[in-house]
Design an enzyme around this catalytic site. Structure first.
Site, PDB file in Angstrom:
ATOM      1  N   ASP A   1      -3.207   2.564  -5.799  1.00 21.30           N
ATOM      2  CA  ASP A   1      -2.089   2.624  -4.862  1.00 21.30           C
ATOM      3  C   ASP A   1      -1.901   1.371  -4.013  1.00 21.30           C
ATOM      4  O   ASP A   1      -1.177   1.408  -3.014  1.00 21.30           O
ATOM      5  CB  ASP A   1      -2.245   3.841  -3.939  1.00 21.30           C
ATOM      6  CG  ASP A   1      -3.550   3.815  -3.150  1.00 21.30           C
ATOM      7  OD1 ASP A   1      -4.382   2.930  -3.409  1.00 21.30           O
ATOM      8  OD2 ASP A   1      -3.733   4.690  -2.276  1.00 21.30           O
ATOM      9  N   GLU A   2      -2.525   0.250  -4.380  1.00 26.84           N
ATOM     10  CA  GLU A   2      -2.298  -0.963  -3.600  1.00 26.84           C
ATOM     11  C   GLU A   2      -2.464  -2.209  -4.459  1.00 26.84           C
ATOM     12  O   GLU A   2      -3.178  -2.211  -5.450  1.00 26.84           O
ATOM     13  CB  GLU A   2      -3.219  -1.022  -2.375  1.00 26.84           C
ATOM     14  CG  GLU A   2      -4.686  -1.069  -2.701  1.00 26.84           C
ATOM     15  CD  GLU A   2      -5.548  -1.209  -1.446  1.00 26.84           C
ATOM     16  OE1 GLU A   2      -5.165  -1.953  -0.519  1.00 26.84           O
ATOM     17  OE2 GLU A   2      -6.613  -0.571  -1.404  1.00 26.84           O
TER      18      GLU A   2
ATOM     19  N   ASP B   1       0.855  -1.183   0.000  1.00 31.89           N
ATOM     20  CA  ASP B   1       0.000   0.000   0.000  1.00 31.89           C
ATOM     21  C   ASP B   1       0.891   1.233   0.000  1.00 31.89           C
ATOM     22  O   ASP B   1       1.745   1.391   0.887  1.00 31.89           O
ATOM     23  CB  ASP B   1      -0.894  -0.016   1.245  1.00 31.89           C
ATOM     24  CG  ASP B   1      -2.102   0.892   1.109  1.00 31.89           C
ATOM     25  OD1 ASP B   1      -2.123   1.717   0.178  1.00 31.89           O
ATOM     26  OD2 ASP B   1      -3.028   0.773   1.934  1.00 31.89           O
TER      27      ASP B   1
END
Length: 400
Positions: free
Chosen positions: A117-118, A22
């Site tokens: 974003d992860e 993350d």
């Protein structure tokens, strides 16, 4: 760096090693790269407070003063005097995300991108053939992202996606948390029951009323008590409380299409009911696209009449999307073109195909579209944490 690529299959007796990566305060971290003067400052990436703007991402100094993702920007300013508001930057976040995902694929192609974003990575095979520990590998990946892309990241490592994701949350900011095989239940036990991935706010309140306050309480709860809350899913929830999750890391590249459909218990001919369901299905398809890091170019309608006759229609978009309103904007005309007032419908479905892992923003309206996608991802996070009904469109909520 020369990255080792294992060739043989994994021993079926070997526990899996799943990474969840993350990127910390991703939009803010990118904006700090563009403007180093923002480092250490309380700021948010979000919309204009005079125009009902919403926070897409808050820096850690801003979070310390109460600012949160999905909060109205005006409220964040009241909580945090002197807060700096940074408008989202067109297209730049996708570029940085693509760099990170490309780096991760140097280690494994079994990668499931959840959002910009992860991502989950199944590192089992890599680690079986390499001579590094899971922690060493996580630190190496984290270090490369920092040194080569200049972004901070947190990584959780465990035997399942569920525990790996919760471990990365425990590692924030900019940390690595490894949960060894057999330690999953011990790691989860002290956490509040509402922190269990998939347990929403309403469900947590019901569990609290039964005296189940922590995940450890949930692990020890008698089956009849859980059945009263979760019904036929009680056993699955009990397993998840102990960290048991056998779901696979699904590479987004293997996904060909995404669809959602509903069959009515009784045939429906009401226009508002049908339209609202199409909107709901469009949002669900969009959420799944975002969860897989995908954009769709083609939108499909599936419609089954009361006599079981089924038709499909499709429309190609000018540019790929992962927004519910854009999917609905394409599927609604297809429905109106096929349905006539009073005709009874048994099933409605919305599908998306022509999938890709990236998109190019058009010249016009790009800033507004980027903000909409950022807000949608924030809503996804809130629904994941508090339950899918935590945030709803007003038009759908009124019909409940």
């Amino acid at each position: 760096m020369s990255v080792f690529r294992p060739r043989s299959s994994v021993s079926q007796n070997m526990p899996r090693t799943i990474f969840h990566l993350d990127l910390d305060a991703f939009f803010c971290a990118v904006e700090e790269l563009r403007n180093p003067a923002l480092r250490g400052k309380a700021f948010v990436v979000g919309g204009n407070p005079q125009e009902r703007g919403v926070v897409s991402s808050a820096s850690y100094p801003a979070r310390a003063k109460g600012a949160r993702n999905a909060m109205p920007t005006a409220q964040a300013m009241r909580l945090c005097p002197g807060l700096i508001i940074v408008p989202p930057t067109r297209g730049i976040y996708g570029q940085y995300s693509a760099q990170v995902m490309a780096l991760l694929r140097e280690y494994t192609l079994t990668l499931q991108q959840l959002s910009i974003d992860e991502a989950f990575l199944d590192m089992t095979e890599f680690l079986e053939k390499s001579r590094v520990s899971p922690r060493e590998l996580a630190l190496e990946i984290q270090g490369r992202i920092k040194n080569e892309i200049s972004l901070p990241a947190s990584i959780g490592v465990a035997t399942s996606k569920l525990v790996a994701k919760m471990a990365s949350g425990a590692a924030k900011p900019n940390g690595v948390k490894v949960i060894s095989p057999g330690e999953e239940a011990i790691f989860l036990a002290p956490m509040q029951v509402g922190e269990l991935w998939g347990v929403g706010q309403v469900t947590a309140a019901r569990l609290n009323a039964l005296g189940i306050l922590t995940i450890g309480d949930l692990q020890r709860a008698p089956a009849p008590a859980l059945a009263g809350v979760f019904g036929r899913f009680a056993t699955q929830v009990s397993e998840r409380a102990r960290g048991i999750d056998t779901s696979a890391v699904e590479s987004a590249r293997e996904v060909k299409s995404i669809s959602e459909e509903r069959t009515f218990a009784r045939d429906v001919a009401d226009r508002a009911t049908l339209r609202n369901l199409l909107l709901q299905l469009s949002d669900e398809v969009a959420a799944r696209l975002r969860a897989n890091g995908l954009f769709a170019k083609t939108i499909q309608l599936k419609l089954r009449w009361h006599d079981f006759n089924t038709i499909t229609r499709q429309s190609t978009l000018a540019e790929p999307t992962q927004l519910g309103e854009e999917i609905f904007g394409a599927v609604e005309p297809l429905w109106l073109g096929a349905w006539r007032t009073g005709e009874r419908v048994r099933l409605l479905g919305v599908g998306a195909s022509g999938l890709s892992e990236g998109h190019q923003l058009g010249m016009f309206g790009a800033d507004e579209r980027e903000q909409k996608m950022a807000l949608a991802r924030v809503v996804d996070e809130l629904r994941e944490q508090y339950g899918k009904d935590a945030i709803q469109r007003a038009i759908l909520k009124k019909k409940k």
